[in-house]
Design an enzyme around this catalytic site. Structure first.
Site, mmCIF file in Angstrom:
data_model
loop_
_atom_site.group_PDB
_atom_site.id
_atom_site.type_symbol
_atom_site.label_atom_id
_atom_site.label_comp_id
_atom_site.label_asym_id
_atom_site.label_seq_id
_atom_site.Cartn_x
_atom_site.Cartn_y
_atom_site.Cartn_z
ATOM 1 N N HIS A 211 1.346 4.341 -2.897
ATOM 2 C CA HIS A 211 1.286 5.799 -2.775
ATOM 3 C C HIS A 211 2.416 6.453 -3.553
ATOM 4 C CE1 HIS A 211 -1.991 6.559 -0.065
ATOM 5 N NE2 HIS A 211 -1.497 5.843 0.919
ATOM 6 N N GLU B 55 -6.168 6.678 -0.941
ATOM 7 C CA GLU B 55 -6.061 5.509 -0.081
ATOM 8 C C GLU B 55 -6.624 4.271 -0.766
ATOM 9 O OE1 GLU B 55 -4.440 5.249 2.717
ATOM 10 O OE2 GLU B 55 -3.890 7.364 2.647
ATOM 11 N N HIS C 9 0.837 -1.207 0.000
ATOM 12 C CA HIS C 9 0.000 0.000 0.000
ATOM 13 C C HIS C 9 0.871 1.257 0.000
ATOM 14 C CE1 HIS C 9 -3.395 2.597 1.408
ATOM 15 N NE2 HIS C 9 -2.424 3.214 2.063
ATOM 16 N N GLU C 10 1.917 1.274 0.827
ATOM 17 C CA GLU C 10 2.788 2.446 0.890
ATOM 18 C C GLU C 10 3.573 2.630 -0.409
ATOM 19 O OE1 GLU C 10 2.341 4.513 3.140
ATOM 20 O OE2 GLU C 10 1.192 3.258 4.521
#
Length: 266
Positions: free
Chosen positions: A129, A187, A125-126
Site C-alpha cells: 500500500h 487491495e 501487503h501493507e
C-alpha cells in the site's frame, strides 16, 4: 457558466498532469505531495500510539523481524524511508499502513496469521500500500469526484429538495461506481506487491493462501463484493493463485541467495 467551464478545464488539467505509475505498471491519479501525506501519516501514527495499548516486547520483536526482512529487499530509495511497525493490544485481526511507512499490527492478527510466513503476507501487503502510494491516490480520487459532482450540480441547476435527492443518488453512484472499486483495486494490487516482496525476502508465498483460508474460516457477515471496500476472500485467493508461479520463482531465488528469515513466534 464561465466558472463552471473553468472548473471543468482545471479538473481535466489536474488529471493530465497528476498521472503516475504504480509498482505493477498501473496508471495512477495523484494530486497530493508525498511530503504532505507522509507528515499526516506520522502524526496519525503518533496518535495511535498514544491512544492504543501496546503489546509486549516479544510481539514487537516478532513483527519487527518480519518487517525488517521485507524492507531489506526494497529498492534503495524506498528502503531508506522511515519504516516503523508497532504491535497494538487488540482482539481485532487487523493491520494498517500509513503514508511514510508507518504500520500497525493488532495482536488479534496473530490468531489468524499463525506463522512467520503468514504474517509476512500481511506485512508485505501493507508495505505494498505504501509503495503504491494508495493513500495519495484515494485522497486525489475523492477530491476530484467531489469537485465533479459540485460542478455537475451547479451546471444542471439542481437546487431544492428534488435536486438534493438526485445529487444523493449521484453521490451513491460515485461511491459504488468509482470510490469503492478503486479501493478494491488497491487491495488487490497490494496483495500482488506483497506476495512478490515476501517471496523475495525468503518467506514462502504459499502461506498467503493459507492465511486467507484462516480468514475465511473465521466467517462473519460480509457485504456483496461490489459494495465492499475489499475484494471477497475468494477473489483475493484467485488473484494470489494467478501470481503464484512467479512468486515461487522469486522465492526459490531468494532461498538460493541465502535469504532465509527466522523470526521466532512469541
Amino acid at each position: 457558466m464561465r466558472w463552471i467551464r473553468c472548473a471543468a478545464v482545471a479538473t481535466l488539467a489536474l488529471t493530465i498532469t497528476a498521472c503516475t505509475t504504480s509498482p505493477t505498471g498501473r496508471q495512477q491519479f495523484t494530486l497530493m505531495s508525498d511530503a504532505q501525506l507522509n507528515q499526516m501519516g506520522r502524526e496519525a501514527y503518533d496518535q495511535y500510539q498514544q491512544d492504543l495499548p501496546s503489546a509486549g516486547q516479544a510481539q514487537q520483536r516478532y513483527a519487527q523481524c518480519v518487517a525488517s526482512a521485507i524492507i531489506t529487499v526494497l529498492p534503495e530509495q524506498e528502503r531508506n524511508q522511515d519504516w516503523q511497525i508497532h504491535v497494538f493490544e487488540s482482539e481485532q485481526a487487523n493491520a494498517f499502513a500509513l503514508p511514510g511507512g508507518y504500520m500497525g499490527v493488532n495482536t488479534g492478527l496473530f490468531d489468524v496469521a499463525v506463522s512467520q510466513d503468514q504474517l509476512a503476507a500481511v506485512i508485505g501487503h501493507e508495505v505494498g500500500h505504501v509503495l503504491a502510494r494508495h493513500a495519495n491516490e484515494r485522497v486525489s480520487t475523492q477530491t476530484s469526484t467531489q469537485l465533479a459532482l459540485s460542478v455537475l450540480s451547479s451546471a444542471a441547476g439542481m437546487r431544492g429538495p428534488g435536486g438534493e435527492q438526485l445529487m444523493g443518488a449521484l453521490g451513491l453512484g460515485a461511491q459504488y461506481g468509482i470510490l469503492l472499486p478503486f479501493s478494491r483495486r488497491h487491495e488487490s494490487e497490494a496483495d500482488i506487491i506483497g506476495l512478490r516482496l515476501m517471496a523475495e525476502a525468503g518467506f514462502d508465498p504459499r502461506a498467503s493462501l493459507e492465511l486467507w483460508d484462516n480468514m475465511s474460516a473465521q466467517g462473519g457477515a460480509r457485504p456483496p463484493a461490489w459494495m465492499s471496500t475489499h475484494p471477497s476472500h475468494g477473489q483475493r485467493m484467485q488473484g494470489l493463485q494467478a501470481e503464484m508461479d512467479n512468486a515461487m520463482a522469486r522465492y526459490e531465488q531468494a532461498r538460493q541467495a541465502g535469504r532465509q528469515p527466522n523470526c521466532p513466534r512469541p
